[in-house]
Write an enzyme that holds these catalytic residues in place. Sequence first.
Site, PDB file in Angstrom:
ATOM      1  N   SER A 186       0.859  -1.186   0.000  1.00 48.96           N
ATOM      2  CA  SER A 186       0.000   0.000   0.000  1.00 48.96           C
ATOM      3  C   SER A 186       0.889   1.228   0.000  1.00 48.96           C
ATOM      4  O   SER A 186       2.098   1.140   0.271  1.00 48.96           O
ATOM      5  CB  SER A 186      -0.869  -0.014   1.272  1.00 48.96           C
ATOM      6  OG  SER A 186      -1.516   1.224   1.491  1.00 48.96           O
TER       7      SER A 186
ATOM      8  N   TYR B 294      -2.329  -1.690  10.247  1.00 51.14           N
ATOM      9  CA  TYR B 294      -2.318  -1.792   8.786  1.00 51.14           C
ATOM     10  C   TYR B 294      -0.986  -1.317   8.228  1.00 51.14           C
ATOM     11  O   TYR B 294      -0.375  -1.976   7.382  1.00 51.14           O
ATOM     12  CB  TYR B 294      -3.473  -0.967   8.222  1.00 51.14           C
ATOM     13  CG  TYR B 294      -3.658  -1.060   6.729  1.00 51.14           C
ATOM     14  CD1 TYR B 294      -4.427  -2.081   6.159  1.00 51.14           C
ATOM     15  CD2 TYR B 294      -3.104  -0.109   5.871  1.00 51.14           C
ATOM     16  CE1 TYR B 294      -4.615  -2.158   4.793  1.00 51.14           C
ATOM     17  CE2 TYR B 294      -3.292  -0.176   4.504  1.00 51.14           C
ATOM     18  CZ  TYR B 294      -4.057  -1.204   3.968  1.00 51.14           C
ATOM     19  OH  TYR B 294      -4.241  -1.281   2.607  1.00 51.14           O
TER      20      TYR B 294
END
Length: 325
Positions: free
Chosen positions: A146, A163
């Site tokens: 990401s 995350y």
Amino acid sequence: MESFENKLAVITGGGSGMGRELAIALARDGCHVAICDLSDANLAETAELVREANAQITVSNHLCDVSDEASVLAFRDAVLAAHHTDHVHLLFNNAGIGGGGSFVNDSREDWERTFGVCWFGVYYCARAFLAPLIAADEAHIVNTSSINGFWASIGPDVSHTAYSAAKFAVKGFSEALLTDLRLHAPHVGVSVVMPGHIGTNIALNTGQVLGRPAPADMSAKDIAAVRQAMVDRGLPVGNQPDEAIRALLIQRGEAFRDDAPTTAADAALIILNGVREGRWRLLVGEDAFAIDAEVRRDPDAAYERSFVEAIAAQGHLQGIVGRLR
């Protein structure tokens, strides 16, 4: 890998979002696919779309919790049996959820569940499918990191630890694999995908994967906790009724999906083109390129409000900027 025809691709998180679109795009190119997810209904829907794209290829559905190694090993065995093979050409470690934002305040269970899916899901699947990948004449691993794999933030007013930690791990693992595979399995390539804001259901699905009810099923106690969390972040919702909070949660999830600058289908095509071209570093979306460039230009400022404002001046991160005002 210039052609995907008659190859076999394994895709985690294939029930929706980028995983679904990767499966459909690969099927159109004549690639057989094996998809896993936590939702039977979503898997069935993806499989039907794949068959509509190309009725000549084989698609298999598999329930799998990628954060559980035993589940992953059973998934691998089921894939090889369903496709009557001992090898796999493509592995897309795509499954992911949000959650576990605050290391300080959020529950350890939420933090570890998010980290487990986003990091251990990649690790367990890479371990499980390594031998079948090496057994192929050519193969490629595609790990989804990401922008949060190089920028551990969604703005200065929201914690984003689990995350981000997982996505940094995915990026580092993938980069280290470049040398390891070149030395010990040179016919196996690897790419790390770093998407910006992509139109997926991750914001809608995360709560359920963390064991929470969907907004429509939340109790008054659940809603009260969500309301307080929003108030703690400075949102003026303290006097909003329960139904307004439910509607806001649904609207936010849908807006994340529907208002994204890059669709899941476009992201899938960017990823597959990158694999064809043999590129290991795949930024997806103009926002990803802008944030990557700005982090490199001024890393010391990456976690300041001025950083978000600099990106917003280029037309990105508008949702974060809206929260800062």
